[in-house]
Scaffold this motif. Structure first.
Motif, PDB file in Angstrom:
ATOM      1  N   LEU A  61       0.859  -1.192   0.000  1.00 36.27           N
ATOM      2  CA  LEU A  61       0.000   0.000   0.000  1.00 36.27           C
ATOM      3  C   LEU A  61       0.889   1.234   0.000  1.00 36.27           C
ATOM      4  O   LEU A  61       1.928   1.259   0.657  1.00 36.27           O
ATOM      5  N   PHE A  62       0.461   2.271  -0.702  1.00 35.99           N
ATOM      6  CA  PHE A  62       1.256   3.497  -0.757  1.00 35.99           C
ATOM      7  C   PHE A  62       0.357   4.697  -0.521  1.00 35.99           C
ATOM      8  O   PHE A  62      -0.860   4.555  -0.457  1.00 35.99           O
ATOM      9  N   GLU A  63       0.936   5.870  -0.381  1.00 36.34           N
ATOM     10  CA  GLU A  63       0.282   7.144  -0.041  1.00 36.34           C
ATOM     11  C   GLU A  63      -0.158   7.128   1.427  1.00 36.34           C
ATOM     12  O   GLU A  63      -1.039   6.357   1.822  1.00 36.34           O
ATOM     13  N   SER A  64       0.432   8.032   2.207  1.00 39.05           N
ATOM     14  CA  SER A  64       0.188   8.017   3.653  1.00 39.05           C
ATOM     15  C   SER A  64      -1.299   8.174   4.017  1.00 39.05           C
ATOM     16  O   SER A  64      -1.764   7.545   4.962  1.00 39.05           O
ATOM     17  N   ASP A  65      -2.058   8.986   3.261  1.00 45.73           N
ATOM     18  CA  ASP A  65      -3.488   9.135   3.587  1.00 45.73           C
ATOM     19  C   ASP A  65      -4.199   7.784   3.487  1.00 45.73           C
ATOM     20  O   ASP A  65      -4.997   7.417   4.351  1.00 45.73           O
ATOM     21  N   ALA A  66      -3.898   7.052   2.398  1.00 45.84           N
ATOM     22  CA  ALA A  66      -4.543   5.752   2.180  1.00 45.84           C
ATOM     23  C   ALA A  66      -4.084   4.748   3.242  1.00 45.84           C
ATOM     24  O   ALA A  66      -4.878   3.931   3.729  1.00 45.84           O
ATOM     25  N   ILE A  67      -2.816   4.842   3.621  1.00 48.07           N
ATOM     26  CA  ILE A  67      -2.274   3.919   4.631  1.00 48.07           C
ATOM     27  C   ILE A  67      -2.940   4.162   5.992  1.00 48.07           C
ATOM     28  O   ILE A  67      -3.327   3.223   6.695  1.00 48.07           O
ATOM     29  N   VAL A  68      -3.106   5.438   6.338  1.00 49.01           N
ATOM     30  CA  VAL A  68      -3.764   5.784   7.606  1.00 49.01           C
ATOM     31  C   VAL A  68      -5.200   5.231   7.614  1.00 49.01           C
ATOM     32  O   VAL A  68      -5.663   4.651   8.601  1.00 49.01           O
ATOM     33  N   GLU A  69      -5.899   5.390   6.505  1.00 44.09           N
ATOM     34  CA  GLU A  69      -7.274   4.877   6.442  1.00 44.09           C
ATOM     35  C   GLU A  69      -7.301   3.354   6.551  1.00 44.09           C
ATOM     36  O   GLU A  69      -8.160   2.778   7.220  1.00 44.09           O
ATOM     37  N   TYR A  70      -6.323   2.703   5.923  1.00 38.31           N
ATOM     38  CA  TYR A  70      -6.234   1.240   6.017  1.00 38.31           C
ATOM     39  C   TYR A  70      -6.016   0.821   7.477  1.00 38.31           C
ATOM     40  O   TYR A  70      -6.695  -0.081   7.991  1.00 38.31           O
ATOM     41  N   ILE A  71      -5.083   1.490   8.144  1.00 40.37           N
ATOM     42  CA  ILE A  71      -4.794   1.136   9.550  1.00 40.37           C
ATOM     43  C   ILE A  71      -6.070   1.310  10.389  1.00 40.37           C
ATOM     44  O   ILE A  71      -6.388   0.488  11.246  1.00 40.37           O
ATOM     45  N   ASP A  72      -6.821   2.378  10.114  1.00 38.49           N
ATOM     46  CA  ASP A  72      -8.068   2.590  10.852  1.00 38.49           C
ATOM     47  C   ASP A  72      -9.078   1.481  10.593  1.00 38.49           C
ATOM     48  O   ASP A  72      -9.865   1.137  11.469  1.00 38.49           O
ATOM     49  N   GLU A  73      -9.050   0.959   9.371  1.00 37.42           N
ATOM     50  CA  GLU A  73     -10.025  -0.093   9.049  1.00 37.42           C
ATOM     51  C   GLU A  73      -9.668  -1.436   9.667  1.00 37.42           C
ATOM     52  O   GLU A  73     -10.544  -2.260   9.895  1.00 37.42           O
ATOM     53  N   ILE A  74      -8.393  -1.675   9.942  1.00 35.07           N
ATOM     54  CA  ILE A  74      -8.012  -2.989  10.481  1.00 35.07           C
ATOM     55  C   ILE A  74      -7.762  -2.971  11.997  1.00 35.07           C
ATOM     56  O   ILE A  74      -7.348  -3.965  12.561  1.00 35.07           O
ATOM     57  N   SER A  75      -7.953  -1.786  12.629  1.00 31.09           N
ATOM     58  CA  SER A  75      -7.687  -1.735  14.080  1.00 31.09           C
ATOM     59  C   SER A  75      -8.756  -0.886  14.761  1.00 31.09           C
ATOM     60  O   SER A  75      -9.500  -0.163  14.090  1.00 31.09           O
ATOM     61  N   ALA A  76      -8.785  -0.986  16.088  1.00 33.02           N
ATOM     62  CA  ALA A  76      -9.781  -0.209  16.846  1.00 33.02           C
ATOM     63  C   ALA A  76      -9.493   1.282  16.666  1.00 33.02           C
ATOM     64  O   ALA A  76      -8.327   1.693  16.660  1.00 33.02           O
ATOM     65  N   PRO A  77     -10.548   2.107  16.522  1.00 36.72           N
ATOM     66  CA  PRO A  77     -10.312   3.550  16.337  1.00 36.72           C
ATOM     67  C   PRO A  77      -9.777   4.196  17.612  1.00 36.72           C
ATOM     68  O   PRO A  77     -10.007   3.691  18.711  1.00 36.72           O
TER      69      PRO A  77
END
Ligand code: GSH
Length: 237
Positions: A61-77
């Motif tokens: 995965l690339f682009e920090s915005d997209a990576i941050v959103e991915y991390i949010d989707e796979i972990s507790a907010p």
């Protein structure tokens, strides 16, 4: 396990690693040279930029915005039950920070006082916007750390290192932002989101003899040494 491909002093990487640290998501990290990017990285990355996140199943995965959103989707907010409107606002405030990463970097590399002033004024526009909306704190939205704090962390951390070493304060005059910076530093996340050699590499690049701030650091160190000598020899010595 997630793997982050990093360059030690990249603020976009630090936003990602700070989020992982805040959420206590375990990850591995590989550091690469951006001057001599390895072929395996170029094969994986459409942009040739860090951060890159390689998922447990090997997706890059690339682009920090997209990576941050991915991390949010796979972990507790960090904050539960945010409305879609609030999430949109948080993303907008995060963007106000990340779009200034590449303003702060050249500001820190300024070769002379005039350039530093000009670039600092550009960066100050971001802090001015935050100053207007910050409340009682300690964090951007109050008591709880949020994704907005994480997005601003690289800017606030770098400003603190510069101030400590040179006396120059990118945040001067913004009282609420200063208090917020203090809270972010006290959270421990700035140090948890960087490698052990971060300070050394950061200073080597931004506070070298080539930069105006690097020369301010040398002047500050020598004036402190002078004061030390005076104190040692006593007022009448
Ligand atoms: N829009 C990208 C920007 C990332 C970026 O600029 N990374 C820099 C390092 S801080 C980089 O990889 N530079 C190398 C290059 O552009 O070739 C993101 O948000 O991930």
């Amino acid at each position: 396990m997630i793997k982050i491909i990093s360059f030690t002093i990249c603020p976009f990487v630090q936003r990602v690693t700070a989020l992982l640290a805040a959420k206590k998501v375990p990850y591995e990290i590989d550091f690469i040279s951006l001057k001599d990017k390895p072929q395996w990285f170029l094969d994986l990355s459409p942009t040739g930029q860090v951060p890159m996140l390689v998922t447990a199943s090997g997706e890059a995965l690339f682009e920090s915005d997209a990576i941050v959103e991915y991390i949010d989707e796979i972990s507790a907010p960090l904050e539960a039950d945010l409305s879609p409107e609030q999430r949109a606002k948080d993303r907008a405030w995060s963007y106000q920070a990340s779009k200034h990463y590449l303003v702060q970097c050249p500001a820190m590399r300024s070769a002379d006082a005039e350039t530093l002033k000009e670039r600092s004024e550009k960066l100050a526009k971001a802090f001015e916007k935050a100053e207007k909306v910050l409340g009682q704190g300690p964090y951007f939205k109050g008591q709880h750390l949020s994704n907005v704090d994480i997005a601003w962390l690289p800017l606030l951390h770098r400003a603190a290192i510069i101030e400590e070493n040179t006396g120059y304060d990118f945040i001067e005059g913004f009282t609420k932002v200063k208090a917020w910076q203090k809270a972010i530093l006290a959270s421990g996340l700035p140090q948890l989101s960087v490698a052990e050699d971060f300070d050394e590499k950061f200073k080597g690049f931004y506070l070298s003899e080539e930069t105006y701030l690097g020369n301010m650091m040398l002047a500050k160190a020598s004036s402190e040494q002078g004061q030390d000598q005076t104190q040692k020899s006593g007022c009448c010595g």
